[in-house]
Design a protein around this motif. Structure first.
Motif, PDB file in Angstrom:
ATOM      1  N   PHE A 107       4.353  -5.245  -4.611  1.00 63.55           N
ATOM      2  CA  PHE A 107       3.762  -5.566  -3.306  1.00 63.55           C
ATOM      3  C   PHE A 107       3.652  -4.329  -2.411  1.00 63.55           C
ATOM      4  O   PHE A 107       4.469  -3.417  -2.515  1.00 63.55           O
ATOM      5  CB  PHE A 107       4.597  -6.632  -2.584  1.00 63.55           C
ATOM      6  N   GLU A 108       2.668  -4.371  -1.527  1.00 68.91           N
ATOM      7  CA  GLU A 108       2.492  -3.291  -0.549  1.00 68.91           C
ATOM      8  C   GLU A 108       3.638  -3.297   0.468  1.00 68.91           C
ATOM      9  O   GLU A 108       4.126  -2.253   0.879  1.00 68.91           O
ATOM     10  CB  GLU A 108       1.149  -3.460   0.168  1.00 68.91           C
ATOM     11  N   ASP A 119       1.100 -14.323  -3.672  1.00 64.33           N
ATOM     12  CA  ASP A 119       0.592 -13.362  -2.695  1.00 64.33           C
ATOM     13  C   ASP A 119      -0.043 -12.184  -3.422  1.00 64.33           C
ATOM     14  O   ASP A 119       0.340 -11.872  -4.564  1.00 64.33           O
ATOM     15  CB  ASP A 119       1.716 -12.858  -1.788  1.00 64.33           C
ATOM     16  N   GLU A 120      -0.977 -11.523  -2.752  1.00 64.49           N
ATOM     17  CA  GLU A 120      -1.679 -10.408  -3.397  1.00 64.49           C
ATOM     18  C   GLU A 120      -0.713  -9.276  -3.740  1.00 64.49           C
ATOM     19  O   GLU A 120       0.058  -8.806  -2.899  1.00 64.49           O
ATOM     20  CB  GLU A 120      -2.775  -9.865  -2.469  1.00 64.49           C
ATOM     21  N   ALA A 121      -0.740  -8.870  -5.002  1.00 68.10           N
ATOM     22  CA  ALA A 121       0.045  -7.713  -5.443  1.00 68.10           C
ATOM     23  C   ALA A 121      -0.797  -6.460  -5.210  1.00 68.10           C
ATOM     24  O   ALA A 121      -1.940  -6.385  -5.639  1.00 68.10           O
ATOM     25  CB  ALA A 121       0.411  -7.852  -6.910  1.00 68.10           C
ATOM     26  N   LYS A 122      -0.207  -5.495  -4.504  1.00 68.53           N
ATOM     27  CA  LYS A 122      -0.945  -4.294  -4.142  1.00 68.53           C
ATOM     28  C   LYS A 122       0.024  -3.121  -4.114  1.00 68.53           C
ATOM     29  O   LYS A 122       0.480  -2.699  -3.044  1.00 68.53           O
ATOM     30  CB  LYS A 122      -1.605  -4.511  -2.768  1.00 68.53           C
ATOM     31  N   ILE A 124       2.027   0.412  -4.057  1.00 68.15           N
ATOM     32  CA  ILE A 124       1.763   1.665  -3.342  1.00 68.15           C
ATOM     33  C   ILE A 124       2.415   2.863  -4.029  1.00 68.15           C
ATOM     34  O   ILE A 124       2.480   3.948  -3.461  1.00 68.15           O
ATOM     35  CB  ILE A 124       2.212   1.575  -1.862  1.00 68.15           C
ATOM     36  N   GLN A 129       2.681   0.039  -9.772  1.00 66.69           N
ATOM     37  CA  GLN A 129       1.404  -0.213 -10.446  1.00 66.69           C
ATOM     38  C   GLN A 129       1.612  -0.467 -11.942  1.00 66.69           C
ATOM     39  O   GLN A 129       1.009  -1.387 -12.514  1.00 66.69           O
ATOM     40  CB  GLN A 129       0.445   0.968 -10.249  1.00 66.69           C
TER      41      GLN A 129
END
Length: 288
Positions: A107-108, A119-122, A124, A129
């Protein structure tokens, strides 16, 4: 329950799983060496699975050096993505369920809200990644999978924040600890217990789950708790992350919502500070 195969048995979580298996009298469990269970060697994995015929595979193997991963991209990718994909393929061919351990670092972590599984995985950083790419590979290949995202793992085994703080606290009078990165510590013994609870439920509710201890804290407050509980006299100063630049950027808030794992598997999760007390007692016992 069927035979359980542990990949990455020598690491922190692998050692905790071994300890918990002994406590729970689970004997149908295999802890192969890294040489005989190399997740980058598909032929070797096929041999291992043919010999052992596991029903469950717990993947504790991971590249976890978060800062080093920024420069060691190929190896991090190989272990965290390709290795995970290999395990998914071999599990599929052998009709085994894969339990794969992932991270809050997918997660961000830039908003103050409890993170849910969908929830969106993003990510950093490279580590996050590669772990996300490993998750996606498993989902793509294997239906019978459980992905468990966890955070801030520590225990009486291997190198981790708790043991590092105890060592530094004994050597120094004063420490500066980051106070603006917030998450939840997880005692790896508790995670190991939760994994066995999920296996014993045998409910085939596949998918992604979040597991950490209960509660919320910063690295600064975590360190303070370690020193309070261990009665270590050291002055701890809160500093912003900007005052301690690292190669990899970390999420500023990565507290996960655990309601899904609790309701699906009827799991009770201990509060982080209570588990920290138990762990420090174990560490002192091992040292004594």
């Amino acid at each position: 329950m069927g035979k359980i195969l542990i990949i990455g048995a020598a690491g922190q979580l692998g050692q905790c799983i071994k300890t918990v298996a002994e406590r729970r009298s689970i004997t149908n469990i295999i802890f192969p060496s890294e040489q005989s269970a190399n997740i980058l060697d598909l032929a070797l994995l096929n041999e291992l699975f043919a010999k052992e015929q596991p029903k469950y595979v717990i993947n504790c193997a991971a590249y976890t050096a978060v800062d080093k991963a920024e420069d060691d991209i190929e190896l991090a990718k190989a272990i965290n993505e390709t290795g995970a994909a290999h395990l998914a393929e071999v599990c599929k061919a052998n009709d085994a369920t894969l339990i794969h351990v992932s991270t809050d670092f997918v997660f961000e972590g830039n908003t103050v809200k409890l993170l849910k599984e969908d929830d969106e995985a993003k990510p950093i950083n490279v580590y996050g990644q590669t772990k996300l790419d490993g998750e996606l590979a498993i989902v793509d290949i294997l239906q019978s999978h459980i992905i468990i995202r966890t955070s801030w793992l520590y225990s009486e085994y291997a190198n981790n924040f708790v043991k590092t703080m105890l060592k530094l606290g004994a050597d120094r009078d004063e420490l500066n600890i980051i106070a603006d990165q917030v998450g939840t510590p997880t005692y790896a013994i508790d995670l190991a217990n939760a994994i066995f609870d999920m296996i014993e439920a045998d409910s085939k509710v596949y998918g992604t789950y979040h597991y950490s201890n209960e509660g919320v804290t910063s690295w600064f407050d975590f360190a303070k708790a370690i020193f309070d509980i261990s009665e270590t006299k050291v002055k701890v100063n809160p500093i912003p992350g900007s005052a301690y630049p690292t190669r990899a950027t970390r999420p500023s808030f990565s507290v996960m919502d655990k309601s899904k794992i609790k309701s699906t598997f009827n799991i009770t999760i201990p509060y982080w500070r209570d588990s920290l007390v138990a762990c420090i007692e174990k560490i002192k016992g091992l040292e004594g």
